[in-house]
Structure formats: structure tokens, C-alpha cells
Design an enzyme around this catalytic site. Structure first.
Site, mmCIF file in Angstrom:
data_model
loop_
_atom_site.group_PDB
_atom_site.id
_atom_site.type_symbol
_atom_site.label_atom_id
_atom_site.label_comp_id
_atom_site.label_asym_id
_atom_site.label_seq_id
_atom_site.Cartn_x
_atom_site.Cartn_y
_atom_site.Cartn_z
ATOM 1 N N GLY A 218 5.462 3.573 5.037
ATOM 2 C CA GLY A 218 5.338 4.529 6.131
ATOM 3 C C GLY A 218 6.701 4.770 6.729
ATOM 4 N N GLY A 219 6.701 5.590 7.743
ATOM 5 C CA GLY A 219 7.959 5.955 8.358
ATOM 6 C C GLY A 219 8.677 4.782 8.987
ATOM 7 C CG PHE A 220 7.742 3.672 12.233
ATOM 8 C CD1 PHE A 220 8.794 4.009 13.063
ATOM 9 C CD2 PHE A 220 6.638 4.507 12.180
ATOM 10 C CE1 PHE A 220 8.749 5.145 13.840
ATOM 11 C CE2 PHE A 220 6.589 5.652 12.951
ATOM 12 C CZ PHE A 220 7.649 5.977 13.782
ATOM 13 N N GLY A 221 8.372 1.493 8.007
ATOM 14 C CA GLY A 221 8.480 0.308 7.168
ATOM 15 C C GLY A 221 7.320 0.227 6.203
ATOM 16 N N PRO A 222 7.378 -0.732 5.259
ATOM 17 C CG PRO A 222 7.884 -2.646 4.068
ATOM 18 C CD PRO A 222 8.432 -1.727 5.103
ATOM 19 C CG ASP B 86 6.012 11.039 11.924
ATOM 20 O OD1 ASP B 86 6.121 12.175 11.401
ATOM 21 O OD2 ASP B 86 6.327 9.998 11.334
ATOM 22 C CE LYS C 270 2.740 1.538 9.942
ATOM 23 N NZ LYS C 270 3.437 2.674 9.340
ATOM 24 C CG LEU D 183 -1.991 -1.023 1.307
ATOM 25 C CD1 LEU D 183 -2.626 -1.022 2.677
ATOM 26 C CD2 LEU D 183 -3.034 -0.767 0.246
ATOM 27 N N GLY D 184 2.065 1.103 0.492
ATOM 28 C CA GLY D 184 2.930 2.273 0.554
ATOM 29 C C GLY D 184 4.014 2.022 1.560
#
Ligand SMILES: *[C@@H]1O[C@H](CO)[C@@H](O)[C@H](O)[C@H]1NC(C)=O
Ligand SMILES: *[C@@H]1O[C@H](CO)[C@@H](O)[C@H](O)[C@H]1NC(C)=O
Ligand SMILES: *[C@@H]1O[C@H](CO)[C@@H](O)[C@H](O)[C@H]1NC(C)=O
Ligand SMILES: *[C@@H]1O[C@H](CO)[C@@H](O)[C@H](O)[C@H]1NC(C)=O
Ligand SMILES: *[C@@H]1O[C@H](CO)[C@@H](O)[C@H](O)[C@H]1NC(C)=O
Ligand SMILES: *[C@@H]1O[C@H](CO)[C@@H](O)[C@H](O)[C@H]1NC(C)=O
Ligand SMILES: *[C@@H]1O[C@H](CO)[C@@H](O)[C@H](O)[C@H]1NC(C)=O
Ligand SMILES: *[C@@H]1O[C@H](CO)[C@@H](O)[C@H](O)[C@H]1NC(C)=O
Ligand SMILES: *[C@@H]1O[C@H](CO)[C@@H](O)[C@H](O)[C@H]1NC(C)=O
Length: 818
Positions: free
Chosen positions: A509-513, A625, A528, A506-507
């Protein structure tokens, strides 16, 4: 004769002590290391002991677990509660099929852990949590993945320890329950049980056989609303140094919280489910209201009268009350020409709400209208943690409290509402409550770790003019689980995502895919996959996730579970079909469809989610964040904040106001956080301010050219503010709107939120009042942060100079040397 018996008793006593001394040290049972009456084992930290005991007033022998260092023990768990051993010949060992068993002197089975998948090499261990586990003994020395075959925490008796979980699986309706002893001298199963009912609105019930005996009132995410003394302070959700306190369902049906008082060397009671007869379910019958401070305790609600006057006057209240005047609904349904006016609602404050409420909506404003529209709705109530609830039929188990409680609205015929009644009740604090408060405060004051939290909470309450809150149930009850926290296996998640294939991504994020997945039951989830940066161990991570899992609000994305195997750590969230806010507000095609009403609803929702994180949740989370890509949208475009609590995993202690590791996103970070690593609620407010300006303008807060100047969004907003032309900031693609006043208010608030100094920024609760015009005159903002310096062209880390003014929307993880 008597003398002889006494002497023998004495020698037995000595033997007992002798053996016990010998056994200290071991915490395991294997086929060769067994316990023989009167032996025992002790958990490695020395807090719990398991061995044979006789209850007070009985000579029968049972295997139980109790606190080790307390001379007058109270038994926390019993194995063979149904089958006592009549003499002292009992043995607890591991049987040939790998089960933990208790046998009598004739080697007859008295109790078994009864696990079917037999293992030859099993051992039982008494842990420092008080849990007795049966483990498959691994031949592998690095055996931290030993499998639990059975655990006593899953088979609780009458006591609930801090680390236990009382859960009910709403799908299978499989319940874990506390079951009382038959009597203080007989541990066999008595008539009372306590369990959670997750149907509709979660609530804790005590049953006498199959009839309801006590109810806690609905759980609002923080406390049971029917236990007004239970107010939680902002704790960080973790157990501090162990103290001896637990919940006990007594054989008389009372749920109590005993604690060991070191100074007086005795057990005290912190809390009891029965403070008065009002706490017995349905004491005053239908439409009766119980007030412990009145005599008699039962009366009828205003507009009602006893169904049976004679019985009522004799103190038999079971038949309850009936209406004096029939309802007319909305004045037209009953048709008669003499039919009166529309029904009204009687407002009752500080109440324990009746049983069997029906959850209706999360919106407070839906409550009154919908209830009065539906003629079968006889009462409604709203609690921000529960939502809007209404009742049909009879109202049972109403109670008037002196603190806490909920405001309840009861439908009455118009004619009854007009009559003047002696409705006002004086709210006085009774001696009982007063004493309890004192006991609790003393108790907590002794607990060093809690001290700070209580103090903070008091200061907070005192400064806001409210009474200090009182901690009552400690963490035991507030740790009750309502939502199943699922521990997924990595294979399941791989199967759900097509082996984490690129197409399901899906994308990032700051902490991983983040991947989209579909479970075998069809449920869609978002997974996540955390980058390896988290330094936490598996258990620590699991504990953390379990805590975060309980932080729930309709403007927060729900965490369903997690997975931690080997190096992999993953979080499983509910799936949000509309993705994140940035895909809407910055997309020229989609932003056209976001009219101001929708945008305002998003702003308002973000505020409420943030308020919950900052103030109402037990954890007091600072997000750190907050940004458009962390706001997800559900089907109706309601915002849900995601990634909250991540800083707890990646950034360490939340209460620490300084952090070496800065987790945030360029453009959203408050100056004191970006530069000094200092974060607070006000740094979240800063990020929110940026977000608010982005939603209004439809532009990212990265720099851009505006009239040949290189400006950030914040810089532009400040420039336009000074030119008294703030509406020029508004997204030109947004459908025209008559809400110009509200728009300029929001821009004003956005500038206030982004002030250079944290103390010049409003708190999030003030923000809510400001944007909703409850605060009419807004302060004028000073110059916001980051607008004094002229923005130069960015240089990225590789040293390349970029031609545009834009900065990347990247999450920084800056390790800052101190
Ligand atoms: C045992 O029972 C007696 C009488 O029932 C009571 O006085 C005593 O306090 C009890 N002891 C404990 C440890 O509960
Ligand atoms: C042991 O478990 C089996 C099923 O797994 C059950 O039929 C049996 O009644 C249990 N025995 C006891 C003593 O609980
Ligand atoms: C022991 O466990 C480790 C990791 O848990 C594993 O890599 C190893 O193969 C295991 N050894 C045996 C003999 O099972
Ligand atoms: C529990 O139920 C039993 C049987 O229905 C009854 O005799 C007893 O009085 C009840 N106990 C309480 C405390 O209400
Ligand atoms: C209480 O009243 C109900 C009916 O109003 C009656 O059936 C019941 O027997 C009464 N109970 C007692 C203890 O008098
Ligand atoms: C209308 O009146 C009848 C009796 O006249 C009553 O039974 C009924 O509950 C009333 N309807 C409503 C909605 O109150
Ligand atoms: C009265 O209630 C009925 C349904 O219960 C509804 O259809 C009707 O519109 C209501 N009338 C008014 C004036 O609200
Ligand atoms: C009733 O609830 C719905 C949402 O479920 C809401 O849209 C509607 O406005 C409410 N009606 C009234 C009269 O409040
Ligand atoms: C009133 O509410 C009840 C309970 O939710 C529902 O079954 C019934 O259909 C509603 N009636 C109307 C007229 O909406």
C-alpha cells in the site's frame, strides 16, 4: 475545653500546610521516599496530588488522589477504601517485594497493589493524567520502556477521569467498573456500580447491587442514544489543555459530571444521569411510557391499559400495562374466522428505546419487513449508528424525550391502530433542559480550544436548518471504549506472518507492505507495516491509533490494533478475503461477474463510508487517498474503505486546510490538492468522482488511446458527454442491464464530482441523494479538471520517456516547498 480542642485543630492545620508545602515537587514514591500522614506528593505538572485525607464528616484516614489546586477537594481515587487508618500514623511506601503498600502505625498492611511478580527495584509515580503507576525501575537511563506493573486507572473507584478507559472484555467478561462510595463520608464500596455491557449492543449501565438502576441507551458510535443531551461536535478527538471535569458515580446511584468553575471557585454539575424520575430503570413497568413533562409521569402506550388499575391510580406503576386487543400477527396465524387484519405498527418519535433490544441487521430496509414477518417481534427501531434492532417480549424502560432520541415502532393489533388517540404530544422545551443548555454552552464557550468546534458545528447546523447541537458529556464519555484496542507485540505479529515472509505479503500500500497473518486463535488479520516515514513518536502514534480505532462504520475497514516497538509501527486490520476493488474492476476475467447491481452497491457503500468520515464520525476525517486499491471487499462484495486516518499520521493536522506534504495518488487527486496542497471534503469528492467513473467503465483513469487520441478516462467521459453518448463509456463486459438511466446518472454525477473548482462539486451527502434519484434534476457539468490540457507522454522521474500514454498508479508523497 472546647477552646482547647479548637486550638489544637488549628495547630494541626498549620502543620498540615507546612508539610504539604514541603512535599511539593516530588511525584514518586520509593522505599526511601515514602509518604507519611499528612504528607503528599504532586504530579509533575501540578494538577494532581496524592496523600492522606479524611472524608467530610469522618476522622478516618485514607490515601487518595485529588485535584491539587482546588481548595475544596473532591477525591478521585482511594487506595485503602476498605480499611481506614484510625489515626494519623499511616505510611505509603514500596514494600520489600516491590509492591506499593499502605501501612498503619503498627506497620500492619492496610492496602497493597498486590502484584505477584515481585520486583526488588520498583517505584510509584503520580502522572499528570491522574494515573498512579507502579514501575519496574530500569537501571537503563533511557528508560522510556519502563514496564507498568500496576496502575490506578485499572483499579478505579468512583471517578472516571478523561484518560481512563472503562472496558469490558467480551471474551473473558472481565469488567472494569466504577463503584460508588457507601456514603459521602465512607469510601468503602457502596451498592452502586457502573460498567459497560458490550453484549449485543454496547450500553452503559448503573447497577444497584444486581438490579439495573439506570441505562444509557445503545451506543451509536457517537453518543448514547438514551442521553439525548449528549451530542458531540466535530472535535479532533484530543484533549485540549486540561480542565477539571470528570464523571462521578455518587453514593446515591447518580452518575454526574462535576467541573471546577474557576470564576466562582466552586464545583458545578454539567450533567446528571438523573434529570427526573423517568431516568430510574423500569419506572413505568412493562409497556409503560415515562414522560417527565406529564403528570403523572407514567402512562400506557397507545393500545395498552394498566394491568392493575387500582395500583396504577395510586402511582404504583411497577406492574405496567397490557394489551387491549390481542395481536393477530399477519392475520392468518391465529386462524379464527373472525381474526382481524394484519397487525400494524405505531410510530413513536423522540424515544429512549426499551432495554434488551436484539441487533438484527445493519440495513434499514430489513427492519420493518422482518419484524412484521416474525410474530414474536413486538417492536423495532433503526439508528444509522446502531443498525436495525428489534424487541421480543415485554418493552421496559421506554421514555419520551423532548430532543434527540430514536423513532420506535411498536406492534399493535390492527383494530387498535384504527382508533384515534390523543397521540400527538407537544414538544416543548422545559426550563430544566433550557437551563442546562445555557450552562453547557457557557461552559464550553469558556474553553478556548472548543470554541471553534462549537461554532463550526452550529454554523453547519444552522445552514442545514437544524437546531444547534449541544455538547454535554465532554470527551469523557465519548472516549468510552467498546472495542478492545489491542497492542500487539512484534513477536506475536512475526509469528502470525511467518516472520513477515514474502509468501504472506498481500501487496504494497501507499504506506508500506501489507501482510496476511493468522493469530493463534485462528483469526485472520491483515498487517500493514508502516514505512519509516512517519515522524510520530510512539505515544503520539498510539494515541492517534486509539482514536482512529473508534471510527467505525460498516463501510470502513476495522482497525483491530497496532504495534509500535522501536522503529517499527504496524497497524492490524480485519482481513478482507476479496482483496481490493481494483483487482475486480480492472480484471478482465472478474469484471464480467460484477453486474451493475453489485457495482451500484459498491458505489453506494463507498459514499456512505465517506459520508461517515466527513460528517458523522467524531473526527471528521478527510481521506486524501481514495482510490480503487483502497476499497476492500468483504465476502458479500460490500465495499470497505481502508487507509482512512493515515493522513493524520503522515500528514499532520487534519483541520489544517493546507499541508506541506501531499499524500495522494496521481490520477485521483483534485487539482487544488495536487498543485497547492489544499485539501477539503471536496478533494475527496473529486477522487470519488474518478472512482465512480472507473467502476462504471471498468477502466483506470490513466490515459489510453481512444480513436487515436491520447485521453484520460475523465477526458473520454467529457468527450462522450458532449457527444451525448455517455453510455459508450459503460464497461462493455458488464452483463447487459436495464439500468441505463441510473448509469447515465452516475456518469453525470462523476463529472460533477470532478469539476475544476471545488465549490462546483457536490458534497458527498448530495452525491448520495443524486445517485439514489432523490434529487431528480441533475445540474449539467462544466468541463471537468485536467481535460483542457492535451495529455502528453509521461516522463517518469528517472527521465525515461515512456512510449505509452499510461501513468503509473503510484502514491506520491511530495514535499512541497512553501
Ligand atoms: C461537609 O458536610 C457538611 C454537612 O454534611 C456540608 O455542609 C459541607 O458542605 C460538606 N463539605 C464539603 C467540602 O463537601
Ligand atoms: C492478592 O492477590 C492474590 C492472587 O494474586 C489473591 O489471592 C489475594 O486475595 C489478593 N490479596 C488482596 C489483599 O487483594
Ligand atoms: C538500555 O536500553 C537501550 C534501548 O532501549 C538498549 O539498547 C541497551 O542495551 C540498554 N542497556 C542496558 C544496560 O540494559
Ligand atoms: C438499591 O437497592 C437496595 C436493596 O435492594 C434498596 O433498598 C434501595 O432502595 C435501592 N436504592 C435505590 C436508589 O433504588
Ligand atoms: C405495587 O403493585 C404490586 C402489584 O401490582 C404490588 O405487589 C406491590 O406491593 C405494590 N407496591 C406498593 C409500594 O404498593
Ligand atoms: C393468538 O391468539 C392467542 C389467544 O387467542 C394469543 O395468546 C397469541 O399471543 C396470539 N398469537 C399471536 C402471534 O399474537
Ligand atoms: C404469516 O406468518 C407466517 C409465519 O409466522 C408465515 O408462514 C406466513 O407466510 C405469513 N402469511 C402471510 C400472508 O404473510
Ligand atoms: C429480512 O432480512 C433479510 C436479511 O437478513 C433480507 O434479505 C430480507 O429481505 C428481509 N425480509 C424482509 C421482508 O424485509
Ligand atoms: C423470531 O425472532 C426470534 C428472535 O430472534 C427467533 O428466535 C425466532 O426464531 C424468530 N421466528 C421466526 C419465525 O423467524
Amino acid at each position: 475545653m472546647i477552646f482547647l480542642a479548637k486550638a489544637r485543630f488549628l495547630s494541626l492545620f498549620l502543620v498540615f500546610h507546612y508539610v504539604v508545602e514541603f512535599c511539593i515537587g516530588g511525584d514518586v514514591i520509593t522505599a526511601s521516599e515514602y509518604i507519611q500522614d499528612p504528607g503528599s506528593i504532586t504530579s509533575s505538572g501540578g494538577l494532581y496530588r496524592m496523600g492522606f485525607f479524611s472524608p467530610n464528616g469522618s476522622a478516618n484516614r485514607y490515601v487518595g488522589i485529588w485535584y491539587n489546586n482546588v481548595p475544596r477537594y473532591s477525591v478521585l481515587w482511594v487506595a485503602n477504601r476498605k480499611n481506614p487508618i484510625l489515626d494519623s500514623s499511616g505510611v505509603m511506601t514500596i514494600s520489600g517485594d516491590g509492591n506499593l503498600v499502605v501501612m498503619n502505625g503498627k506497620r500492619e498492611l492496610v492496602w497493597s497493589s498486590n502484584v505477584s511478580n515481585s520486583v526488588t527495584n520498583a517505584k510509584a509515580q503520580l502522572l499528570d493524567s491522574g494515573n498512579l503507576v507502579l514501575l519496574k525501575q530500569s537501571s537503563n537511563s533511557s528508560a522510556n520502556d519502563a514496564e507498568n506493573l500496576w496502575e490506578s486507572f485499572q483499579h478505579m473507584t468512583d471517578s472516571f477521569l478523561e484518560k481512563m478507559k472503562l472496558s469490558t472484555n467480551s471474551r473473558t467478561n472481565e469488567k472494569q467498573a466504577l463503584t460508588s462510595w457507601k456514603s459521602p463520608s465512607d469510601p468503602s464500596i457502596g451498592s452502586f456500580s457502573a460498567s459497560l455491557d458490550p453484549r449485543n449492543i454496547p450500553e452503559l449501565f448503573i447497577w444497584n447491587g444486581s438490579s439495573l438502576y439506570w441505562r444509557s441507551g445503545p451506543w451509536n458510535g457517537n453518543i448514547f442514544t438514551g442521553v439525548p443531551e449528549m451530542q458531540s461536535v466535530y472535535s479532533n478527538g484530543f484533549a485540549e489543555a486540561s480542565y477539571m471535569s470528570y464523571l462521578l458515580l455518587k453514593s446515591n446511584g447518580d452518575l454526574v459530571q462535576p467541573y471546577w468553575d474557576q470564576s466562582s471557585s466552586s464545583w458545578g454539575i454539567v450533567w446528571s444521569s438523573r434529570l427526573s424520575d423517568c431516568d430510574v430503570y423500569g419506572q413505568c413497568g412493562p409497556f409503560g411510557i415515562c414522560n417527565a413533562k406529564k403528570s403523572p409521569i407514567c402512562s400506557c402506550l397507545k393500545g395498552f391499559e394498566p394491568k392493575n388499575f387500582e395500583e396504577w391510580s395510586r402511582g404504583n406503576w411497577s406492574s405496567g400495562c397490557i394489551r387491549k386487543s390481542l395481536l393477530q400477527c399477519n392475520g392468518t396465524t391465529n386462524g379464527s374466522s373472525t381474526a382481524g387484519k394484519k397487525d400494524g405498527f405505531l410510530k413513536l418519535e423522540i424515544m429512549k428505546v426499551p432495554s434488551s433490544g436484539i441487533f438484527f441487521s445493519t440495513l434499514e430496509e430489513d427492519c420493518p419487513g422482518n419484524c412484521s414477518m416474525n410474530c414474536s417481534c413486538v417492536a423495532y427501531a433503526y439508528d444509522s449508528g446502531v443498525g436495525c434492532v428489534f424487541w421480543i417480549g415485554e418493552l421496559i424502560d421506554l421514555q419520551k424525550f423532548s430532543i434527540g432520541g430514536t423513532t420506535l415502532y411498536v406492534r399493535l393489533a390492527h383494530s387498535e391502530l384504527e382508533k384515534k388517540g390523543h397521540l400527538r404530544e407537544i414538544i416543548a422545551t422545559t426550563v430544566i433542559i433550557g437551563t442546562l443548555v445555557v450552562i453547557i454552552i457557557i461552559w464550553f464557550a469558556r474553553r478556548k480550544a472548543k470554541k471553534q468546534a462549537v461554532k463550526q458545528s452550529m454554523e453547519k447546523h444552522l445552514s442545514s436548518g437544524e437546531a444547534p447541537s449541544v455538547v454535554m458529556l465532554g470527551e469523557n464519555l465519548s472516549r468510552v471504549e467498546f472495542q478492545e484496542f489491542v497492542k500487539y507485540k512484534i513477536e506475536e505479529l512475526a509469528a502470525a506472518t511467518g516472520n513477515f515472509c514474502e509468501a504472506n505479503k498481500l501487496g504494497r500500500g501507499g504506506f508500506g507492505p501489507v501482510y496476511k497473518g493468522r493469530l493463534p486463535n485462528g483469526q485472520e488479520i491483515a498487517i500493514k507495516r508502516l514505512s519509516r516515514a512517519s515522524g510520530q513518536g510512539q505515544q503520539e502514534f498510539m494515541n492517534e491509533m486509539e482514536v482512529i480505532c473508534k471510527v467505525q462504520h460498516r463501510n470502513l475497514v476495522r482497525l483491530l490494533g497496532c504495534c509500535a516497538e522501536g522503529d517499527e509501527k504496524m497497524l492490524i486490520y480485519e482481513f478482507m478475503p476479496n482483496k481490493s476493488l481494483d483487482t475486480f474492476i480492472f480484471d478482465p476475467l472478474k469484471q464480467v461477474h460484477l453486474d451493475w447491481r453489485t457495482r451500484f452497491n459498491i458505489v453506494d457503500g463507498i459514499c456512505r463510508g465517506l459520508l461517515y468520515l466527513h460528517r458523522d464520525s467524531r473526527l471528521r476525517i478527510i481521506h486524501r487517498d481514495l482510490k480503487a486499491s483502497n476499497i476492500l471487499l468483504d465476502k458479500e462484495l460490500n465495499p470497505k474503505i481502508s487507509d482512512f486516518g493515515m493522513a493524520r499520521i503522515f500528514g499532520g493536522n487534519e483541520n489544517q486546510a493546507n499541508t506541506r506534504r501531499v499524500v495522494g495518488t496521481y490520477g485521483y487527486m483534485a487539482p487544488e490538492y495536487a498543485m497547492e496542497g489544499r485539501f477539503s471534503e471536496k478533494s475527496d469528492v473529486f477522487s470519488f468522482g474518478i472512482l465512480l467513473l472507473e467502476i462504471v467503465s471498468g477502466r483506470r483513469n490513466t490515459s489510453f488511446h481512444y480513436e487515436d487520441q491520447c485521453l484520460s478516462l475523465l477526458g473520454l467521459a467529457w468527450k462522450l458527454w458532449n457527444e451525448e453518448d455517455v453510455l459508450a463509456l459503460v464497461d462493455p463486459t458488464m452483463p447487459a442491464t436495464p439500468f441505463e438511466v441510473q448509469l447515465s446518472r452516475c456518469i453525470n454525477v462523476g463529472l460533477l464530482c470532478t469539476q475544476e473548482r471545488a465549490k462546483d462539486r457536490p458534497s458527498i451527502s448530495t452525491v448520495i441523494s443524486m445517485i439514489n434519484s432523490e434529487i431528480v434534476d441533475l445540474p449539467r457539468p462544466k468541463q471537468p479538471a485536467f481535460t483542457a490540457r492535451k495529455i502528453t507522454q509521461d516522463t517518469d522521474s528517472s527521465g525515461q520517456s515512456q512510449k505509452t500514454c499510461s501513468a503509473n498508479d503510484v502514491t506520491l508523497t511530495v514535499l512541497q516547498g512553501r
